[in-house]
Scaffold this active site. Structure first.
Site, PDB file in Angstrom:
ATOM      1  N   ASP A 110      -7.162  -1.552   3.947  1.00 36.64           N
ATOM      2  CA  ASP A 110      -6.235  -2.602   3.506  1.00 36.64           C
ATOM      3  C   ASP A 110      -6.623  -3.975   4.058  1.00 36.64           C
ATOM      4  O   ASP A 110      -6.100  -4.995   3.593  1.00 36.64           O
ATOM      5  CB  ASP A 110      -4.802  -2.280   3.967  1.00 36.64           C
ATOM      6  CG  ASP A 110      -4.265  -1.000   3.338  1.00 36.64           C
ATOM      7  OD1 ASP A 110      -4.550  -0.771   2.152  1.00 36.64           O
ATOM      8  OD2 ASP A 110      -3.579  -0.235   4.037  1.00 36.64           O
ATOM      9  N   ASP A 122       0.879  -1.171   0.000  1.00 31.76           N
ATOM     10  CA  ASP A 122       0.000   0.000   0.000  1.00 31.76           C
ATOM     11  C   ASP A 122       0.919   1.225   0.000  1.00 31.76           C
ATOM     12  O   ASP A 122       2.012   1.184   0.568  1.00 31.76           O
ATOM     13  CB  ASP A 122      -0.871  -0.022   1.252  1.00 31.76           C
ATOM     14  CG  ASP A 122      -1.635   1.274   1.440  1.00 31.76           C
ATOM     15  OD1 ASP A 122      -2.370   1.659   0.526  1.00 31.76           O
ATOM     16  OD2 ASP A 122      -1.451   1.912   2.498  1.00 31.76           O
ATOM     17  N   LYS A 123       0.503   2.299  -0.645  1.00 27.91           N
ATOM     18  CA  LYS A 123       1.387   3.476  -0.735  1.00 27.91           C
ATOM     19  C   LYS A 123       1.384   4.291   0.555  1.00 27.91           C
ATOM     20  O   LYS A 123       2.393   4.404   1.244  1.00 27.91           O
ATOM     21  CB  LYS A 123       0.986   4.388  -1.908  1.00 27.91           C
ATOM     22  CG  LYS A 123       1.874   5.641  -2.014  1.00 27.91           C
ATOM     23  CD  LYS A 123       1.402   6.574  -3.121  1.00 27.91           C
ATOM     24  CE  LYS A 123       0.143   7.327  -2.725  1.00 27.91           C
ATOM     25  NZ  LYS A 123       0.378   8.338  -1.647  1.00 27.91           N
ATOM     26  N   THR A 124       0.236   4.846   0.874  1.00 25.38           N
ATOM     27  CA  THR A 124       0.148   5.812   1.968  1.00 25.38           C
ATOM     28  C   THR A 124       0.334   5.135   3.325  1.00 25.38           C
ATOM     29  O   THR A 124      -0.410   4.225   3.689  1.00 25.38           O
ATOM     30  CB  THR A 124      -1.207   6.542   1.935  1.00 25.38           C
ATOM     31  OG1 THR A 124      -1.405   7.078   0.634  1.00 25.38           O
ATOM     32  CG2 THR A 124      -1.246   7.658   2.968  1.00 25.38           C
ATOM     33  N   LYS A 134      -9.489  -3.360  -3.568  1.00 23.01           N
ATOM     34  CA  LYS A 134      -8.099  -3.747  -3.310  1.00 23.01           C
ATOM     35  C   LYS A 134      -7.926  -5.264  -3.261  1.00 23.01           C
ATOM     36  O   LYS A 134      -6.952  -5.813  -3.791  1.00 23.01           O
ATOM     37  CB  LYS A 134      -7.595  -3.105  -2.017  1.00 23.01           C
ATOM     38  CG  LYS A 134      -7.290  -1.611  -2.154  1.00 23.01           C
ATOM     39  CD  LYS A 134      -6.576  -1.074  -0.937  1.00 23.01           C
ATOM     40  CE  LYS A 134      -6.135   0.380  -1.162  1.00 23.01           C
ATOM     41  NZ  LYS A 134      -5.355   0.918  -0.039  1.00 23.01           N
ATOM     42  N   THR A 177      -2.633   1.793  -4.649  1.00 23.29           N
ATOM     43  CA  THR A 177      -3.028   3.045  -3.991  1.00 23.29           C
ATOM     44  C   THR A 177      -4.348   3.571  -4.537  1.00 23.29           C
ATOM     45  O   THR A 177      -4.708   3.301  -5.687  1.00 23.29           O
ATOM     46  CB  THR A 177      -1.930   4.124  -4.165  1.00 23.29           C
ATOM     47  OG1 THR A 177      -2.345   5.322  -3.522  1.00 23.29           O
ATOM     48  CG2 THR A 177      -1.673   4.417  -5.639  1.00 23.29           C
ATOM     49  N   GLY A 178      -5.032   4.290  -3.696  1.00 27.67           N
ATOM     50  CA  GLY A 178      -6.249   4.961  -4.135  1.00 27.67           C
ATOM     51  C   GLY A 178      -5.957   6.334  -4.701  1.00 27.67           C
ATOM     52  O   GLY A 178      -6.854   7.020  -5.212  1.00 27.67           O
TER      53      GLY A 178
END
Length: 661
Positions: free
Chosen positions: A555, A356-358, A532, A504-505
């Site tokens: 997530d 996941d990015k953030t 996801k 990522t969103g």
């Protein structure tokens, strides 16, 4: 505190077992000395027949051996009963049968049966077995000591602040959520909470594996058991007892150590069949020597007992549990918490890992990424100092991000907000404005450095502009800050032939920028939370074993769908509860560490299994007497020593896993 008491009780139980085996060993070895001196074979060997032999000595040796059999051999007799009762014959069955056959036959000889007793072999066999078990229990104690160390991190009492602003020392059990406690320099924090007064640095190394001191100011979260640095602080208690971070760690480590793995199941099946082989080989050995080779019964029985002793799957029974205990302790010390052992073992076979990015690859907080200057008169450092000085007067998220970028400040007067467009003020005697692109457009101010600005815009970054005396002199780009460790983590994963991906969103521009910065080729942007897990399925459909790493509530479904779910411990409780492995620190490099540890642990398991089973290929024929024509024969005590040695080798090999970094 319940977890602490439970752990304390288990530790005491292990200590009692170690002490019990030690006591039985000492008593048995003392009684074994006269048994040896009264044994005809030993007397002949030492030429003591005339000195020690006396009428009725057989009854004396019988009495002494009876004490050794029932007192020293009790753990094995009890184990024999329990294994047969549960229909799971194993190591204790073999040892129990061996010492029982030896004792019963030798006793019958004392009371009239023709033959030779071998009480000295029985006594030395029990002594060696007790020594082996004593060493084994000490090894197990050492392997699981990390739990005890974790439990001991908590202080015994706390300085609670009363309504009259006085401090009262109270036991930890009396702390309640909402209480305020004083924590002095060098003391341990008594509970999870947040700082409401004061500032300090905190040593969280025993909890997170992070050696650097962490600066904590008002509002910062602290973990019970971590060590306060140089400042006195007041902490509001947020979590106590079983809800605390430390209790959660203890519970996770206990569950991991107790959970069965596939390799453990394999070892259990191998131990069961080895027991059957041992009993069968013992019977066959007796028949072959007695019937086919026409040896006397005592000799044949001794070979049979030696076979059963040397075949004991003791090392096999310890091969996996000791490695599990050591690897779980190592992971806990390094802030890597394993909730599911089977998933941890599968981690060595991962083909792809999705980040996941953030909050995972990035810090999940706004920060300055670029500073551009459009004039030679003002450096980037000076520009940032002007901006930070002005924005320090504002509480806007962009202002806070710019303020964090530097500690250098000028004096500011006449600060005011430009509604919806920015802020202005007199900084170091100059009129400074920090404004949005909309302000420039409204006031027909031309941007002089299009290329760099276009690049920042293409990366999806937020851009603000700095005006000095109404002249455009520079710009600042802001975005979610990429973690320093992300790039190195991705590089190491590639070296391990694992394909890193990002989910990522966020919009495509931001996703592209982050992916390029850290070195990820394949990424998925603008993915809705509910989609996801579908993305994880899509990647799994390629035939890849997939791990997912994330920290947010959104997530959780993806973590559950992945073959291995890895949660960032600083994230939400939902993500942590869904994951198989939890990283206490928000550090992507810990993903690499968990994969390295998984591979190292599995290698160590295979080494132990190989030794514990392979050793019997040579040991059983040797015990059965195949080298008898060469004059090489093993008695039960030597067989027990070899069997115990194999157990010690397995235990030592498991401890070598500690060299993992």
């Amino acid at each position: 505190m319940e977890e602490h008491h439970k752990q304390h009780s288990q530790h005491n139980h292990h200590q009692h077992m170690v002490a019990d085996f030690k006591k039985r060993f000492i008593v048995s070895i003392i009684i074994t000395i006269p048994v040896l001196l009264l044994s005809p074979l030993i007397q002949t060997f030492l030429k003591l027949e005339e000195t020690i032999k006396f009428p009725g000595d057989a009854y004396v040796i019988f009495g002494l051996s009876t004490i050794i059999f029932f007192y020293g051999g009790w753990p094995f007799l009890k184990g024999l009963y329990n294994e047969l009762k549960s229909k799971q014959p194993g190591m204790m069955t073999l040892i129990g049968l061996a010492i029982s056959v030896a004792y019963i036959y030798s006793s019958a000889v004392v009371f009239g049966l023709e033959g030779k007793f071998f009480f000295w072999e029985l006594a030395t066999l029990i002594v060696v077995m007790l020594l082996g078990h004593w060493i084994e229990m000490k090894s197990i104690m050492g392997a699981s000591n990390a739990l005890t160390q974790i439990a001991r991190l908590m202080p015994k009492d706390a300085h609670r602040i009363t309504s009259g602003n006085k401090t009262v020392n109270i036991p930890l059990e009396e702390l309640k959520v909402g209480d305020e406690v004083l924590v002095k320099p060098g003391e341990k924090f008594p509970a999870d909470g947040s700082i409401v007064k004061g500032e300090t640095s905190v040593n969280e190394s025993m909890l997170t594996g992070e050696s650097r001191l962490v600066i904590k100011k008002i509002g910062a979260q602290v973990i019970g058991g971590s060590i306060n640095g140089e400042g006195s602080v007041t902490v509001e208690v947020k979590k106590t007892g079983k809800d605390s971070f430390l209790s959660g760690v203890i519970k996770l480590v206990q569950e991991a150590q107790e959970s069965k793995s596939r390799t453990q199941n394999l070892a259990n099946r191998a131990a069961f069949w080895l027991t059957i082989i041992g009993i069968s080989a013992g019977v066959i050995t007796l028949v072959v020597w007695l019937v086919l080779l026409k040896q006397e019964f005592v000799f044949s029985l001794e070979r049979s007992v030696t076979v059963m002793v040397i075949t004991c799957p003791h090392a096999l029974g310890l091969a996996i549990p000791l490695v599990v205990a050591v690897s779980t302790a190592i992971s806990a010390r390094n802030g890597l918490l394993i909730r599911d052992r089977a998933a941890f073992e599968r981690a060595r076979n991962i083909d792809a890992i999705i980040f996941d990015k953030t909050g995972t690859l990035t810090k999940g907080e706004f920060g300055v990424t670029d500073t551009l200057t459009f004039t030679n008169n003002t450096s980037e450092k000076e520009l940032l100092k002007y901006a930070a000085s002005l924005e320090a007067q504002s509480s806007h998220p962009i202002a806070k991000a710019i303020t964090k970028a530097t500690d250098d400040r000028y004096e500011v007067v006449k600060f005011k907000s430009i509604t919806g467009k920015g802020a202005e003020g007199i900084v170091n005697g100059k009129d400074i404005k920090i404004v949005s692109p909309g302000y420039l457009k409204e006031n027909n101010i031309v941007i002089k450095n299009h290329n760099n600005i276009d690049m920042l815009a293409s990366q999806g970054k937020t851009i603000v502009y700095i005006l000095i005396e109404n002249r455009l002199v520079g710009a600042i780009g802001l975005a979610d800050i990429i973690r320093d460790e992300s790039k190195e983590a991705i590089k190491k994963l590639k070296e391990m032939n694992i394909k890193p991906m990002m989910l990522t969103g966020d919009n495509k521009q931001v996703a592209k920028w982050v992916a390029e910065e850290v070195g990820i080729e394949e990424y998925f942007a603008e993915v809705l939370p509910q989609d996801k897990s579908d993305k994880v399925k899509e990647i799994q459909s390629r035939g890849l074993i997939v791990a997912m790493t994330g920290d947010g509530i959104n997530d959780a479904p993806a973590l559950a769908q992945a073959d291995i779910g890895i949660a960032i411990g600083a994230g939400t409780d939902v993500a942590v509860e869904t994951a198989d492995i939890i990283l206490v620190r928000s550090n992507p490099l810990d993903v690499v560490s968990i994969l390295d540890l998984s591979k190292a642990t599995y290698r160590k398991m295979l080494q132990n299994l190989g030794w514990a089973t392979g050793y019997n290929v040579f040991a059983i024929p040797l015990a059965a007497g195949v080298l008898f024509p060469l004059g090489i024969i093993l008695n039960p005590a030597v067989g027990a020593a070899l069997m115990s040695l194999s157990t010690v080798i397995v235990a030592i090999n498991a401890r070598f896993l500690r060299v993992f970094k």
